[in-house]
Design an enzyme around this catalytic site. Structure first.
Site, short mmCIF file in Angstrom:
data_model
loop_
_atom_site.label_atom_id
_atom_site.label_comp_id
_atom_site.label_asym_id
_atom_site.label_seq_id
_atom_site.Cartn_x
_atom_site.Cartn_y
_atom_site.Cartn_z
N GLU A 44 -35.80 -16.73 -56.91
CA GLU A 44 -36.26 -16.91 -55.52
C GLU A 44 -37.20 -15.78 -55.10
OE1 GLU A 44 -34.28 -15.35 -52.29
OE2 GLU A 44 -32.34 -15.14 -53.29
N LYS A 88 -22.89 -14.61 -49.82
CA LYS A 88 -23.06 -13.33 -49.13
C LYS A 88 -21.79 -13.02 -48.31
CE LYS A 88 -28.08 -13.58 -48.96
NZ LYS A 88 -28.26 -14.87 -49.67
#
Length: 303
Positions: free
Chosen positions: A25, A159
């Site tokens: 990414e 996360k």
């Protein structure tokens, strides 16, 4: 009109000969890490992929094209831009239509990787259900994309700023397998163990590749998560991370930070509160995930 893909030479050659390719990414470059760690880490991740025998393909949108395999100059362009868009699935059409630049999130990268024929990507941590998401409905598009697009994502879990139990529940609902690599527990990004179980475990890249191949044969299948804990020597104490996160969340609330701005704000504040310790952990897990993704990609093509 097909998606305007510009696949660079090395990536195109690898895909044409059936070689292993790993998508990476670009949001981590534009919005995830500070300079100069962002560029250094992006290039180090690419090198980790090459060292493990695969071809890296950093994905971004530049000048109205989806770049599959950014050059170093393009990676630096992404880093230096002060206004580059954060591109998830919903943003791709608008950014392309304006011939603008955009850094792809996990969801955006999954979509573009699949369009290019890439089966494996590496990232730091996937997005998920934000804390309080049961009321705000703030849920990352990463989960929807994983549920419908057949790309395996190697990550250090989700996360740690997120609601991890609800994130796992949504992944289960969407039929996304979550396999721990050498672990029975779901990693918590900066920490190795969230205390939550994964639904299966793989102990070798070959085992992961076999599971991906079988999953691909299921009808209407989506993606998979290969959860790879942060390396032990870079892992942070869970209690400390929880304390920094709570303080950062309170600041975000008091400042009215919302939507796509929440994650970069929280990561930046937690990095400051930790004295930079979380940046070191983030860099370590990104490199580790890139290496594992490359090993899995190699196993998938029998190398």
């Amino acid at each position: 009109m097909p998606l305007p893909l510009a696949i660079n030479g090395a990536v195109r050659d690898a895909l044409e000969r059936g070689g292993p390719v790993v998508a990476l990414e670009s949001t981590v470059i534009a919005h995830g890490l500070p300079e100069p760690a962002n560029v250094e880490t992006a290039l180090a991740c690419e090198e980790a992929v090459r060292a493990a025998g695969a071809t890296p393909a950093t994905i971004a949108i530049l000048g109205g094209e989806v770049i599959v395999g950014c050059t170093e100059a393009q990676i630096r362009r992404i880093s230096e831009s002060k206004s580059i868009a954060k591109v998830s699935r919903r943003d791709i059409a608008s950014v392309l239509a304006r011939d603008a630049d955009g850094a792809t999130t996990v969801a955006g990268t999954i979509l573009c990787a699949h369009a290019a024929g890439i089966r494996v990507m590496a990232t730091g941590g996937i997005g998920g259900v934000h804390r309080g998401g049961e009321e705000s409905m703030d849920v990352s598009a990463d989960l929807d994309e994983l549920g419908r697009t057949p790309v395996a994502v190697v990550c250090a879990g989700a996360k740690s700023i997120l609601d991890l139990p609800r994130t796992l529940e949504v992944l289960e609902t969407k039929g996304v397998p979550v396999a721990g690599f050498l672990t029975d527990r779901f990693p918590a990004f900066f920490s190795r163990d969230s205390g939550l179980p994964v639904n299966t475990r793989v102990d070798t890249p070959e085992a992961a590749a076999r599971m991906i191949a079988i999953h691909d044969e299921l009808p209407n299948t989506g993606g998979l998560v290969i959860a790879n804990p942060v390396p032990e020597d870079a892992a942070l104490d869970e209690a400390s991370v929880a304390s920094w996160t709570s303080e950062a969340l309170a600041e975000a609330s008091s400042r009215g930070v919302s939507g796509r701005d929440v994650t970069p704000f929280l990561l930046a504040r937690i990095a400051a509160l930790s004295g930079g310790a979380t940046i070191g952990a983030n860099v370590a897990l990104l490199k580790s995930n890139a290496k594992l993704a490359a090993r899995i990609a190699c196993a998938m093509v029998g190398r």
